[in-house]
Design an enzyme around this catalytic site. Structure first.
Site, PDB file in Angstrom:
ATOM      1  CE1 TYR A  56      55.513  36.749  32.823  1.00  0.00           C
ATOM      2  CE2 TYR A  56      55.185  35.997  30.579  1.00  0.00           C
ATOM      3  CZ  TYR A  56      55.158  37.011  31.520  1.00  0.00           C
ATOM      4  OH  TYR A  56      54.774  38.269  31.150  1.00  0.00           O
ATOM      5  N   PRO A 203      45.128  43.126  29.480  1.00  0.00           N
ATOM      6  CG  PRO A 203      44.875  41.761  27.602  1.00  0.00           C
ATOM      7  CD  PRO A 203      45.637  41.875  28.882  1.00  0.00           C
TER       8      PRO A 203
END
Length: 280
Positions: A56, A203
């Site tokens: 990231y 999610p």
């Protein structure tokens, strides 16, 4: 009543709803200040599990979290991932599962996060060019040296998880999973049987429309919640080892996400959602 905490590796107790820091990749000073504020707000709202990775921003995300949160409050677990290296050609990255490379990345993560020990270190991807015993053996050595506490995996199959567990204890698995994408249900069940934390990335399914979206919205209306909260509440109800890590750069969305663990689905609502077709 759905449990709101889980002990990763048997000893790291965290709130099951965590925060995925992947989107905190500012390009300007103003954006950086906003990202720092979101990370701090997450902790103020009771988050005790934050997920990051070398990938990231090639370390920039770890640097930002240290700037925002160090010295870390007691009980906060920052989990990071290694095993991917940046390149200047092709896809822009390569696998990096050789023990020496993993060791270097762990040392870099310790420096950026300003930690003496990483409580949960996850292998971002298994390197197909390195035998699993070598990759996991290298992580086991780092654990035994005290540089990491627990070891996790990401994007693995049941057979890969089994092979890894033959080398070292595995505390977590991070695979793509949500209400409408349950491809890795067998991996989830394997984690559940072994008491391994399952951290679903992505999610909440994005861009859902049609009958599935309408059903989620209907349950949300019944509960006075949002569709996002219902999707996260379903994950929490679906398995006691699931620890969702939704990410955002918006303080409002952060509060919305973290409100999901107060949403209690009835059995009938859970069954309606579970019966929804999955896949694209």
């Amino acid at each position: 009543m759905t449990a709101t905490t889980f002990r990763i590796g048997g000893d790291l107790e965290v709130r099951r709803l965590g925060f995925g820091a992947m989107h905190l990749r500012p390009e300007t000073a103003e954006e950086r200040a906003a990202c720092v504020a979101v990370a701090r707000r997450a902790v103020e709202l009771g988050v005790t599990l934050i997920d990051t990775a070398h990938l990231y921003g090639w370390g920039a995300n770890e640097d930002l979290l240290a700037e925002a949160l160090h010295p870390y409050p007691e009980g906060l677990l920052i989990a990071t991932k290694v095993g991917i290296r940046q390149t200047t050609s092709g896809e822009g990255w390569r696998h990096a599962g050789e023990p020496a490379d993993v060791r270097t990345q762990v040392d870099e993560a310790l420096r950026r996060l300003r930690l003496d020990r990483i409580g949960l270190l996850q292998l971002h991807r298994l390197d197909p060019g390195v035998p699993i015993p070598d990759q996991l053996g290298g992580l086991r050595d780092l654990r035994d040296e005290g540089k990491i506490g627990h070891i996790g995996l990401s994007e693995v199959s049941v057979s890969e998880l089994t092979a890894a567990r033959a080398v070292v204890d595995i505390a977590s698995v991070q695979n793509r999973y949500n209400l409408l994408d349950r491809e890795h249900e067998p991996v989830l069940k394997a984690c559940e049987a072994a008491g391994i934390a399952f951290l679903p990335w992505r999610p909440v399914a994005a861009g859902v429309s049609g009958a599935r979206s309408a059903e989620i919205a209907a349950v949300a209306e019944e509960l006075g919640a949002t569709p996002t909260q219902v999707s996260l509440a379903w994950l929490l109800a679906h398995s006691p080892v699931i620890l969702p890590i939704p990410g955002t750069t918006s303080p409002a969305h952060l509060e919305e996400n973290l409100g999901a663990d107060s949403v209690q689905l009835t059995q009938q609502q859970y069954d309606r959602l579970t019966a929804l077709p999955t896949g694209v």
